[in-house]
Design an enzyme around this catalytic site. Structure first.
Site, PDB file in Angstrom:
ATOM      1  N   HIS A 265      -4.723  33.974  56.351  1.00  0.00           N
ATOM      2  CA  HIS A 265      -5.126  34.265  57.736  1.00  0.00           C
ATOM      3  C   HIS A 265      -5.044  33.000  58.608  1.00  0.00           C
ATOM      4  O   HIS A 265      -4.385  32.996  59.651  1.00  0.00           O
ATOM      5  CB  HIS A 265      -6.555  34.826  57.725  1.00  0.00           C
ATOM      6  CG  HIS A 265      -7.092  35.178  59.081  1.00  0.00           C
ATOM      7  ND1 HIS A 265      -7.168  36.469  59.539  1.00  0.00           N
ATOM      8  CD2 HIS A 265      -7.594  34.406  60.086  1.00  0.00           C
ATOM      9  CE1 HIS A 265      -7.685  36.472  60.770  1.00  0.00           C
ATOM     10  NE2 HIS A 265      -7.962  35.227  61.120  1.00  0.00           N
ATOM     11  N   GLU A 266      -5.699  31.942  58.154  1.00  0.00           N
ATOM     12  CA  GLU A 266      -5.732  30.721  58.971  1.00  0.00           C
ATOM     13  C   GLU A 266      -4.340  30.082  59.058  1.00  0.00           C
ATOM     14  O   GLU A 266      -3.989  29.499  60.086  1.00  0.00           O
ATOM     15  CB  GLU A 266      -6.760  29.715  58.428  1.00  0.00           C
ATOM     16  CG  GLU A 266      -8.204  30.241  58.341  1.00  0.00           C
ATOM     17  CD  GLU A 266      -8.773  30.818  59.643  1.00  0.00           C
ATOM     18  OE1 GLU A 266      -8.348  30.383  60.734  1.00  0.00           O
ATOM     19  OE2 GLU A 266      -9.631  31.723  59.563  1.00  0.00           O
ATOM     20  N   HIS A 269      -2.638  31.579  61.982  1.00  0.00           N
ATOM     21  CA  HIS A 269      -3.010  30.906  63.236  1.00  0.00           C
ATOM     22  C   HIS A 269      -2.254  29.586  63.361  1.00  0.00           C
ATOM     23  O   HIS A 269      -1.751  29.228  64.426  1.00  0.00           O
ATOM     24  CB  HIS A 269      -4.519  30.600  63.248  1.00  0.00           C
ATOM     25  CG  HIS A 269      -5.398  31.789  63.529  1.00  0.00           C
ATOM     26  ND1 HIS A 269      -5.281  32.545  64.664  1.00  0.00           N
ATOM     27  CD2 HIS A 269      -6.429  32.329  62.825  1.00  0.00           C
ATOM     28  CE1 HIS A 269      -6.208  33.508  64.651  1.00  0.00           C
ATOM     29  NE2 HIS A 269      -6.916  33.400  63.543  1.00  0.00           N
ATOM     30  N   GLU A 295      -4.924  36.443  67.048  1.00  0.00           N
ATOM     31  CA  GLU A 295      -5.359  37.289  65.927  1.00  0.00           C
ATOM     32  C   GLU A 295      -4.201  38.151  65.422  1.00  0.00           C
ATOM     33  O   GLU A 295      -4.165  38.505  64.244  1.00  0.00           O
ATOM     34  CB  GLU A 295      -6.501  38.202  66.350  1.00  0.00           C
ATOM     35  CG  GLU A 295      -7.924  37.730  66.110  1.00  0.00           C
ATOM     36  CD  GLU A 295      -8.201  36.869  64.900  1.00  0.00           C
ATOM     37  OE1 GLU A 295      -8.276  37.420  63.779  1.00  0.00           O
ATOM     38  OE2 GLU A 295      -8.372  35.663  65.052  1.00  0.00           O
TER      39      GLU A 295
HETATM   40 ZN    ZN Z   1      -8.602  34.592  63.066  1.00  0.00          ZN
END
Ligand code: ZN
Length: 499
Positions: A265-266, A269, A295
């Site tokens: 997830h990170e 980003h 997101e």
């Molecule tokens: Zn996030």
């Protein structure tokens, strides 16, 4: 002043502000990661000095004169400068229309409210937090009116996190999600059979998990010369600039899956920031365009790629190499386990399918609160009612109910919808990407470079030049359309649960 001279000074002042932003982000990240706890007070003073200096430039006479000068020559500005002006002007108006005394009082209030929220959550004592929340809501209402009293308050709040988003758009989006997801979750519940997730709670040494993180970041093409991984209570991404992005995770010895998907997830980003356009360096446009689009990237990699049948099959041999106890695990077992969908109480622990229902609860509450349809005192009861209605669960206390998130105590109203929108944007991007890239063949081989390249070319390289709706239009060739998301969820979970 000559226009060329105005623009030269405009770029220079942005570079100065950018340097402040860099230093502030670095100090903040340092405080959240490796700095000794005893250094907090002095670090706080330094942060205060830097924030003030930056604020004074942003709201100073020179900035105003530059904005007015550029506005007077609007027709002659290149696209990038025009967009910089738009962003700086909006930031300026959002803060500068608020009387200074009110803004200072509000900052003190939210600082205090953060601590009170912490204690109230710990002690399951909503009544202690309620007076702070009432004041924060009152401030947000008047701030929204200072900024733009021609629009409903909640529209102004939504727009702060997701430019262009209105309650009308969000209503139609959440109605579509509700209509598809609520019955789907019910059907899974009625089916009664859940995949076995026991193996995910076997003890996995943190050292082994660190090895897995490094491997995952490499697979995701995250360049270790420009992005490092730290460890914190809650995972986050903090970008200094496109050459230096910090991400974090949290290792639980008995829940290796949690960290593995946090890292994915990170890293999502991080990829957005690392691949931003070079021409935006040192300007206000040098970052992702919105919360929702950000997101969309983290969730695209985490759920659409990371939790796909193809990628989990690719992941399994590596897991087995690192954690020999998983030798007997099949790819299908792993795939089903990481996609287990079940209503729960806590948003940040929610699965891909039920996550948006947690957001719908918050969205409906915020909207009603700012429309004056409910009061702060009624929040715990409304929270319980909506969790029962949409997730079918009984909320046992406010700690696991209305007090679970820190956002409202920080004044972050209008923020939650962007989490859910991100997932929906991601599904629409997938649909478009599939026309150019054999997405799941790439996922099956763990060759994510073509996927990252497509996203870089269609999204990342524009940084904040494009607004969220323009990003969607640019990469999908049509406006935002929620049906891709509900179709994606219906297909995936009907298959997993044999519905
Ligand atoms: Zn996030």
């Amino acid at each position: 002043m000559q226009l060329t001279e105005t623009i030269r000074r405009w770029k220079e002042i942005q570079r100065t502000l950018y340097s402040y932003r860099h230093a502030i982000a670095l100090l903040g990240t340092d405080g959240d990661t490796v700095a000794p706890r005893g250094g907090a007070a002095e670090r706080g003073l330094t942060l205060g000095t830097l924030t003030n200096a930056s604020y004074n430039i942003q709201t100073g006479a020179e900035m105003l004169a530059l904005m007015d000068e550029l506005s007077a020559h609007a027709a002659e500005l290149d696209r990038q400068t025009a967009r910089e002006l738009e962003v700086v002007r909006e930031n300026y108006e959002r803060v500068n229309r608020i009387p200074e005394k009110e803004y200072t009082d509000y900052t003190i209030l939210t600082n205090e409210a953060g601590d009170v929220w912490h204690d109230a959550k710990h002690d399951n004592d909503f009544a202690r937090f309620a007076p702070y929340l009432e004041k924060i809501v009152a401030y947000k209402k008047s701030f929204a009116a200072y900024y733009d009293d021609s629009r409903p308050v909640y529209d102004v709040l939504l727009d702060e996190y997701e430019t262009g988003l209105t309650a009308a758009v969000a209503d139609s989006y959440f109605d579509t999600v509700k209509a598809a997801v609520v019955p789907l979750v019910q059907a899974i519940k009625d089916k009664g059979a859940q995949p076995d997730t026991e193996f995910m709670h076997a003890e996995c040494p943190v050292e082994k998990q660190r090895e897995l993180s490094a491997w995952l970041m490499k697979v995701m093409t995250v360049d270790p010369r420009h992005c490092v991984l730290g460890e914190t209570e809650h995972p986050f991404t903090s970008e200094m600039n496109k050459d230096d992005v910090r991400i974090t995770t949290h290792y639980y010895p008995r829940d290796f899956i949690s960290s593995a998907f946090s890292v994915i997830h990170e890293s999502g980003h991080a990829l957005y920031e690392l691949n931003g356009g070079d021409e935006f360096r040192g300007t206000v446009l040098a970052c992702g365009t919105s919360m929702g689009i950000h997101e969309s990237q983290s969730r695209f990699y985490e759920n659409i790629i990371g939790r796909s049948r193809e990628f989990t099959a690719f992941l399994l041999p590596e897991l087995q190499r690192i954690f020999p106890p998983f030798a007997a695990l099949s790819a299908e077992q792993l795939y089903r386990a990481v996609n287990r969908a079940e209503p729960s109480l806590i948003r940040i622990e929610a699965d891909e399918l039920t996550y948006s229902l947690h957001i719908i609860v918050r969205y409906e509450i915020e909207k009603a609160l700012f429309a004056g349809d409910i009061t702060v005192a009624e929040l715990p009861a409304v929270w319980r009612e909506l969790y029962k209605k949409y997730l079918g669960v009984d909320v046992p206390d406010d700690t696991r109910g209305v007090l679970q998130d820190s956002h409202w105590g920080n004044g972050q109203f209008g923020y939650f919808p962007s989490y859910s929108l991100g997932s929906a944007y991601g599904a629409q991007m997938l649909n478009s990407m599939k026309k150019d890239v054999d997405v799941f063949a790439c996922a099956a081989k763990g060759e994510l470079a073509p996927i990252v390249k497509w996203l870089s070319d269609h999204i990342y390289c524009y940084s904040k030049l494009l607004k969220p709706a323009e990003v969607i239009m640019n990469c999908c060739g049509e406006p935002f359309e929620p049906k891709y998301y509900v179709d994606y969820l219906s297909n995936k979970f009907s298959d997993i649960y044999n519905l």
